[in-house]
Scaffold this active site. Structure first.
Site, mmCIF file in Angstrom:
data_model
loop_
_atom_site.group_PDB
_atom_site.id
_atom_site.type_symbol
_atom_site.label_atom_id
_atom_site.label_comp_id
_atom_site.label_asym_id
_atom_site.label_seq_id
_atom_site.Cartn_x
_atom_site.Cartn_y
_atom_site.Cartn_z
ATOM 1 N N HIS A 1 0.829 -1.198 0.000
ATOM 2 C CA HIS A 1 0.000 0.000 0.000
ATOM 3 C C HIS A 1 0.868 1.254 0.000
ATOM 4 C CE1 HIS A 1 -3.776 -1.974 0.250
ATOM 5 N NE2 HIS A 1 -3.607 -2.472 1.467
ATOM 6 N N CYS B 1 0.096 2.362 -5.014
ATOM 7 C CA CYS B 1 -0.793 3.437 -5.459
ATOM 8 C C CYS B 1 -0.194 4.812 -5.192
ATOM 9 C CB CYS B 1 -2.141 3.324 -4.759
ATOM 10 S SG CYS B 1 -3.131 1.923 -5.328
#
Length: 645
Positions: free
Chosen positions: A271, A320
Site C-alpha cells: 500500500h 498506489c
C-alpha cells in the site's frame, strides 16, 4: 667447550623439516632426523638467528602465531655439526579456516579464486590459499590447459586482454593428496564497457496489514524478482511484512553498502499514497487513520541513495499514488546535485491506483508482472521500463486505469546486466557487507541421533530473507522403533501469519514447491525473523512405538541454529535506538518523515473475484487539509541524522 669443528660429513641429515601452511594458533611439529656417531644434540633457531627456547629435540612443536623461518643445528660430541634446510611456517589469520577435525595435513583450500570482470589493459589477479603439511604446490589452468610458469598461490596477469578470458582453476597438491579449486570465470570487457563495482538490492513486500485490506501479489512478486536480480549478479535481501521501524532499519543497512560505482536497486510492493508531492510507503502497523509519521517517505530514500555517489540508483514502486490533497503539486526527484544516476519507475501515474490480478493461478501486480518479463534483457534500464510501460498500456485489465510513470536523470546507457568489475573493498565496507551476506546464509543441515537409535535430519530453506522453512526427515528408524513421526517447533515461537484465515495463499504455494523438492516428513515455517533478538532453537519431537515394550514413546532433541538469515543483521537494535530517541525527546534518526498530517480514509475497493484487478492503495479517499495542517511542503527537505553503527 670444543672450539674446533670436525668434518660435517660425519653427521648426515636423512630427513629435513618441511615448510607448512597453517591457520593461526594451529600446533605444528617440525621434525629433523640425522645419523652420526654417538649422541647427537639438536638446537632450533628462528629466522632472527636466535635460539628457540627449549628447542633442543629432534621434534619442535610450534603454536603458529605468525609466519616464521626455522632451522635446526645438529652436532655431536666430536665437535661435528651440520644444519638442516631453512623451512617456513606460514600462518594465515582467518576467522573460519574450516579444517576437518582429523586433519592430517592434506591440502585444504581455505580461499578459492573468485570470478572477476576486469577492463581490458588492467591487472588480473586470482588467488588461492590452501593449508597443508607440507606446504602445497600450485598449478593454474585456464579452460582446462595448464599455464606455463603459473605455479604460485597468486596468479597475476598484467594488461589483461580478451585472450585471457575464460574459466580458471588451480590444482593444489602435496605428498599426501591433491585438490582442485572451484572454477572462476574471468570476463575481460572493453575499456568503454560500463561496469559496476557491486550490485545491491533491497526488496520489501507488505501484504498482511493490521488495519488495512490485505494484498496478495507481493509474495510472488518479491520472490520472483529476487531470483531474477540474483541472476543479474545482485546481492538481494528480500523482506515481507515490515513495520515502519523495521523498514527504516533495513533501509539503513542497505544504505551502508552503497558506495562509488555500486548499482543500487530499491523495490517496494504494498500500500502507498501521495500527499503534497510526497510519496509514502505504508507499513503493516500503520493505524487506520495513519499519518505520514506512520509511513516511509520515498523522496528521502532517494536522496540518501544519491548522497552515496553510486553509479546507478533504481527505485521501483508497485504501489498506489492516490492523492490525499486534491490541490497537491506534482512530485519530483530532487537530488543534492544533478548527478545523473537515478532511474525512478512508478507502477502508476499521479493520483492513480496500481492493481494486482490473478494471472495463471497466482496473484501478481501488473507492473511487476511485466517488469519480471523484461528485466533480464541487456538493455538500458530506462528502455526496460519503457517496455514495461508499453506492455502494461496494452493490458485490458487496466486500460484507462493505470499507466507506468518513468523519470530519470541518467546520462550513461547503464543496464542492470552490466558486469561487476571486482575492486578491493575497504575494510570498513567489508564489515558492512558482512551483514548483507549473512542475511542470506542458512543454518547447516544437521543429523540428530535419538536414544532409541532413530536418526532425524533437519535442513533449511529460505523463501525470503526473513522467512525460513525447517524440514524434518527420518533417515534411520533404528532396531527397536517403528511408526515414527516427528514434529518441529521453535523457541521463541515465530508466528506464521500466513497460515491465519484469510491470509494470502501464495506463501503456501512456495512452501509446496519446497516440500516437493525436499520430501520431508514434517516442516515448520518461521516468519518475521527480523524480530528475533537471540538464538533460535528448533525442538524436534520424535514419537514412535517401541517394538519390544509395545509402548508409544516420545523423545525430544533441541538444535540451536543461532540467528539465521536477516536476524543476523540485528535490525531490532536500530529500532530500539529509534524508540529510545523518541522517549528522550531527541530528533528521530530515520529515513522517514516526522511531521504529522491527518486524513480520513474509507474503503475504496474490496478484493474481488479472480481475474479482477485489485488496488494497492490502503484506503483511498482524499481530504483537503485544513488551514492548521502541519504537513510539510515539497521543498521542506530538513533531513534527520542517519543512525550509524
Amino acid at each position: 667447550m670444543c672450539m674446533v669443528f670436525g668434518r660435517s660429513s660425519d653427521i648426515v641429515i636423512v630427513q629435513h623439516p618441511v615448510s607448512v601452511y597453517v591457520p593461526r594458533s594451529y600446533k605444528v611439529t617440525l621434525s629433523v632426523r640425522a645419523e652420526g656417531t654417538g649422541i647427537l644434540n639438536y638446537q632450533w633457531f628462528k629466522s632472527s638467528k636466535e635460539e628457540v627456547f627449549g628447542g633442543t629435540r629432534a621434534d619442535l612443536i610450534v603454536t603458529a602465531q605468525r609466519s616464521q623461518l626455522y632451522i635446526c643445528r645438529v652436532n655431536d660430541q666430536f665437535c661435528n655439526c651440520v644444519f638442516s634446510k631453512w623451512v617456513t611456517v606460514k600462518v594465515l589469520d582467518i576467522a573460519k579456516p574450516g579444517l576437518p577435525v582429523a586433519w592430517r595435513g592434506e591440502p585444504h583450500i581455505a580461499v578459492h579464486p573468485a570470478p572477476q570482470t576486469v577492463r581490458q589493459g588492467e591487472r588480473l589477479t586470482l588467488s588461492c590459499i590452501a593449508f597443508g603439511i607440507p606446504t602445497p604446490h600450485y598449478q593454474w589452468y585456464r579452460n582446462g590447459h595448464p599455464l606455463l610458469g603459473k605455479t604460485m598461490d597468486t596468479l597475476q596477469i598484467e594488461n589483461a586482454e580478451s585472450d585471457h578470458r575464460g574459466t580458471y582453476l588451480c590444482y593444489v597438491s602435496n605428498v599426501q593428496e591433491e585438490r582442485w579449486t572451484e572454477a572462476a570465470d574471468v570476463e575481460i570487457v572493453p575499456t568503454n564497457q560500463l561496469t559496476a563495482t557491486d550490485k545491491v538490492a533491497l526488496l520489501i513486500g507488505n501484504l498482511n496489514y493490521s488495519h488495512h485490506p490485505d494484498l496478495m501479489a507481493p509474495t510472488m512478486d518479491v520472490h520472483e524478482l529476487a531470483n531474477l536480480l540474483q541472476q543479474l549478479g545482485f546481492r538481494v535481501v528480500s523482506l515481507l511484512d515490515l513495520t515502519r521501524e523495521e523498514m527504516l532499519a533495513a533501509i539503513d543497512k542497505f544504505l551502508l553498502l552503497l558506495d562509488r560505482g555500486v548499482y543500487a536497486l530499491f523495490y517496494y510492493a504494498g500500500h502507498g499514497y501521495e500527499r503534497l508531492g510526497r510519496n509514502y510507503l505504508v507499513a503493516i502497523d500503520a493505524p487506520r487513520s495513519y499519518r505520514s509519521e506512520n509511513c516511509v517517505c520515498v523522496q528521502r530514500i532517494m536522496r540518501k541513495m544519491q548522497e552515496r555517489r553510486t553509479a546507478l540508483n533504481v527505485v521501483l514502486l508497485d504501489t498506489c499514488r492516490t492523492w490525499y490533497n486534491l490541490d497537491c503539486i506534482a512530485s519530483e526527484i530532487r537530488p543534492l546535485v544533478p548527478m545523473g544516476n537515478t532511474v525512478y519507475g512508478y507502477a502508476t501515474c499521479e493520483n492513480a491506483e496500481a492493481y494486482e490480478v490473478q494471472d495463471g493461478g497466482k496473484s501478481t501486480g501488473i507492473f511487476t508482472k511485466y517488469l519480471n518479463k523484461h528485466i533480464l534483457q541487456p538493455e538500458k534500464v530506462t528502455h526496460i521500463l519503457e517496455l514495461v510501460s508499453e506492455n502494461l498500456g496494452r493490458d485490458p485489465f487496466v486500460t484507462g486505469k493505470q499507466a507506468v510513470e518513468i523519470r530519470h536523470m541518467i546520462k550513461e546507457p547503464r543496464s542492470l546486466t552490466d558486469p561487476i568489475r571486482t575492486t578491493g573493498h575497504t575494510g570498513e565496507l567489508h564489515l558492512r557487507d558482512a551483514c548483507w551476506r549473512q542475511a542470506n546464509e542458512l543454518p547447516h543441515q544437521k543429523l540428530l541421533i535419538f536414544t532409541c537409535g532413530v536418526q532425524v535430519e533437519v535442513s533449511f530453506s529460505a523463501l525470503f530473507s526473513n522467512v525460513m522453512v525447517a524440514f524434518g526427515r527420518v533417515k534411520t528408524t533404528g532396531p527397536r522403533a517403528q511408526d515414527c513421526t516427528i514434529t518441529l517447533r521453535s523457541t521463541p515461537a515465530m508466528e506464521d501469519i500466513f497460515s491465519s484465515p484469510g491470509r494470502s495463499s501464495e506463501m503456501d504455494s512456495l512452501l509446496l514447491n519446497n516440500l516437493v523438492a525436499e520430501n520431508p516428513d514434517c516442516s515448520l515455517r518461521l516468519c518475521g525473523l527480523q524480530k528475533l533478538q537471540g538464538s533460535l532453537v528448533i525442538k524436534v519431537d520424535l514419537h514412535y512405538t517401541h517394538m519390544d515394550r509395545k509402548l508409544w514413546l516420545q523423545e525430544s532433541k533441541q538444535l540451536d541454529i543461532g540467528k539465521p538469515l536477516v536476524a543476523s543483521c540485528d535490525l531490532h537494535r536500530v529500532q530500539q535506538a529509534m524508540v529510545a530517541q523518541r522517549r528522550d525527546g531527541a530528533p528521530a534518526q530515520s529515513m522517514g518523515h516526522s511531521r504529522i498530517s491527518h486524513s480520513k480514509q474509507r474503503p475504496r475497493q474490496t478484493l474481488g473475484q479472480p481475474g479482477r484487478p485489485f488496488t494497492k492503495s490502503a484506503e483511498c479517499a482524499a481530504k483537503v487539509p485544513t488551514a492548521g495542517s502541519n504537513e510539510p511542503g515539497e521543498n521542506d527537505e530538513t533531513e534527520p541524522q542517519d543512525f550509524t553503527h
